[in-house]
Design a protein around this motif. Structure first.
Motif, PDB file in Angstrom:
ATOM      1  N   GLY A 141     -28.350 -36.056 144.080  1.00  0.00           N
ATOM      2  CA  GLY A 141     -27.667 -35.228 142.752  1.00  0.00           C
ATOM      3  C   GLY A 141     -26.921 -35.725 142.397  1.00  0.00           C
ATOM      4  N   HIS A 142     -26.053 -34.547 141.382  1.00  0.00           N
ATOM      5  CA  HIS A 142     -24.957 -34.977 140.263  1.00  0.00           C
ATOM      6  C   HIS A 142     -24.463 -33.439 140.477  1.00  0.00           C
ATOM      7  N   LEU A 143     -23.557 -33.981 140.164  1.00  0.00           N
ATOM      8  CA  LEU A 143     -22.685 -32.279 140.055  1.00  0.00           C
ATOM      9  C   LEU A 143     -21.182 -33.058 138.865  1.00  0.00           C
ATOM     10  N   SER A 144     -20.671 -31.776 138.592  1.00  0.00           N
ATOM     11  CA  SER A 144     -19.694 -31.569 137.784  1.00  0.00           C
ATOM     12  C   SER A 144     -18.842 -30.568 137.690  1.00  0.00           C
ATOM     13  N   VAL A 145     -17.833 -31.251 138.471  1.00  0.00           N
ATOM     14  CA  VAL A 145     -16.531 -30.522 138.664  1.00  0.00           C
ATOM     15  C   VAL A 145     -15.828 -30.421 138.529  1.00  0.00           C
ATOM     16  N   THR A 146     -14.601 -29.611 137.389  1.00  0.00           N
ATOM     17  CA  THR A 146     -13.088 -29.145 136.883  1.00  0.00           C
ATOM     18  C   THR A 146     -12.000 -29.409 137.974  1.00  0.00           C
ATOM     19  N   ILE A 147     -10.784 -30.290 137.648  1.00  0.00           N
ATOM     20  CA  ILE A 147      -9.826 -30.215 138.425  1.00  0.00           C
ATOM     21  C   ILE A 147      -8.848 -30.282 137.769  1.00  0.00           C
ATOM     22  N   ALA A 148      -7.701 -29.340 137.074  1.00  0.00           N
ATOM     23  CA  ALA A 148      -6.637 -29.290 136.880  1.00  0.00           C
ATOM     24  C   ALA A 148      -6.200 -30.796 136.703  1.00  0.00           C
ATOM     25  N   GLY A 149      -5.583 -31.509 135.873  1.00  0.00           N
ATOM     26  CA  GLY A 149      -4.715 -32.117 135.934  1.00  0.00           C
ATOM     27  C   GLY A 149      -5.687 -33.207 135.323  1.00  0.00           C
ATOM     28  N   LEU A 150      -7.312 -34.205 135.371  1.00  0.00           N
ATOM     29  CA  LEU A 150      -8.548 -34.684 135.261  1.00  0.00           C
ATOM     30  C   LEU A 150      -9.249 -34.459 135.017  1.00  0.00           C
ATOM     31  N   GLY A 151      -9.623 -33.232 134.616  1.00  0.00           N
ATOM     32  CA  GLY A 151     -10.494 -33.409 132.999  1.00  0.00           C
ATOM     33  C   GLY A 151     -11.483 -32.439 134.131  1.00  0.00           C
ATOM     34  N   THR A 152     -12.785 -32.911 133.397  1.00  0.00           N
ATOM     35  CA  THR A 152     -14.621 -33.389 134.242  1.00  0.00           C
ATOM     36  C   THR A 152     -14.527 -33.773 135.585  1.00  0.00           C
ATOM     37  N   VAL A 153     -14.703 -34.206 137.046  1.00  0.00           N
ATOM     38  CA  VAL A 153     -15.250 -34.755 137.403  1.00  0.00           C
ATOM     39  C   VAL A 153     -17.102 -34.848 137.201  1.00  0.00           C
ATOM     40  N   ASP A 154     -17.754 -35.846 137.078  1.00  0.00           N
ATOM     41  CA  ASP A 154     -18.904 -36.000 137.245  1.00  0.00           C
ATOM     42  C   ASP A 154     -19.248 -37.339 138.353  1.00  0.00           C
ATOM     43  N   ALA A 155     -20.184 -37.361 139.429  1.00  0.00           N
ATOM     44  CA  ALA A 155     -20.302 -37.557 140.508  1.00  0.00           C
ATOM     45  C   ALA A 155     -21.998 -37.570 141.131  1.00  0.00           C
TER      46      ALA A 155
END
Length: 238
Positions: free
Chosen positions: A163-177
């Protein structure tokens, strides 16, 4: 008194034997951690080991020995399949001196995850060196439910392997993986230019950790590692 162990793992890898051999001996920053290997029989290997087999692109081994009968040996045996992909037989043998069952269990499960990551590296990033960061969680991440907390923070209650996920990391923005690996102890994420690996080592008496492998030109591993460090450690703040 030490007791010997032997871990055997076999898997198909979507790449040529040369690509797999190069990953095992020169591209380790892309799937495990950076290691220097002198490319010849008798050459210097990682952690004071010696290269005992050097037969590119099919066989590579290294071995280290120490006091009290200690040894640690890694063997890569790579063959070509009819469709041009490769079959990898990996053997890790050595001696554990204490807590044998837990050490064996941890080593066997880490082996499966690392070799899966090697396969992802060869398929998507073969031949590339990675900017590498290693992040360790705080002492609180050694608790029994620590890795569950990590999975929930990543949103993995809504996603499975493939599957896919998106997680927001401060200083990086949204990481889509893409979630390329998921079980009780490990999570593998792959983006267009990175692989991010999570290790639930709380199950083996340590803390949760992660490694970050960045393939984009000019990637700043220190900055990216610091951002993920803040995220991971922030999960366990009281």
């Amino acid at each position: 008194m030490g007791k010997e162990f032997k871990i055997v793992h076999e898997t198909e890898v979507d790449g040529t034997p040369q690509q797999v051999f190069d990953a095992a001996t020169g591209g380790t920053s892309g799937w495990m951690w950076p290691m220097e290997i002198e490319p010849k029989l008798g050459g210097a290997g990682p952690f004071g080991s010696t290269v005992t087999v050097w037969e590119p692109p099919h066989r590579y081994s290294n071995r280290m020995e120490g006091e009290g009968g200690f040894f640690n040996q890694l063997d890569f045996d790579i063959s070509e399949l009819a469709d041009g992909t490769s079959w990898l037989r990996y053997v890790h043998s050595g001696v554990f001196f204490e807590d044998w069952d837990n050490q064996y269990d941890g080593a066997a499960k880490h082996t499966a995850f690392y070799l899966h990551t090697l396969g992802q590296y060869v398929k998507y990033f073969a031949g590339q060196q990675a900017a590498f960061a290693d992040v360790q969680g705080p002492a609180a991440s050694s608790s029994a439910q620590a890795f569950v907390a990590v999975k929930h923070a990543l949103g993995l209650y809504d996603a499975g392997a493939g599957g896919h996920l998106s997680v927001t990391i401060a200083g990086l923005g949204t990481v889509d993986a893409v979630v390329d690996y998921l079980d009780d102890n490990f999570v593998g994420l792959r983006t267009e230019d990175a692989m991010i690996r999570f290790f639930g080592r709380n199950a083996f008496g340590s803390v949760v950790g992660m490694t970050i492998h960045l393939f984009a030109e000019g990637a700043d591993a220190q900055a990216v590692g610091a951002a993920w460090d803040s995220w991971l450690n922030g999960l366990f703040e009281q």
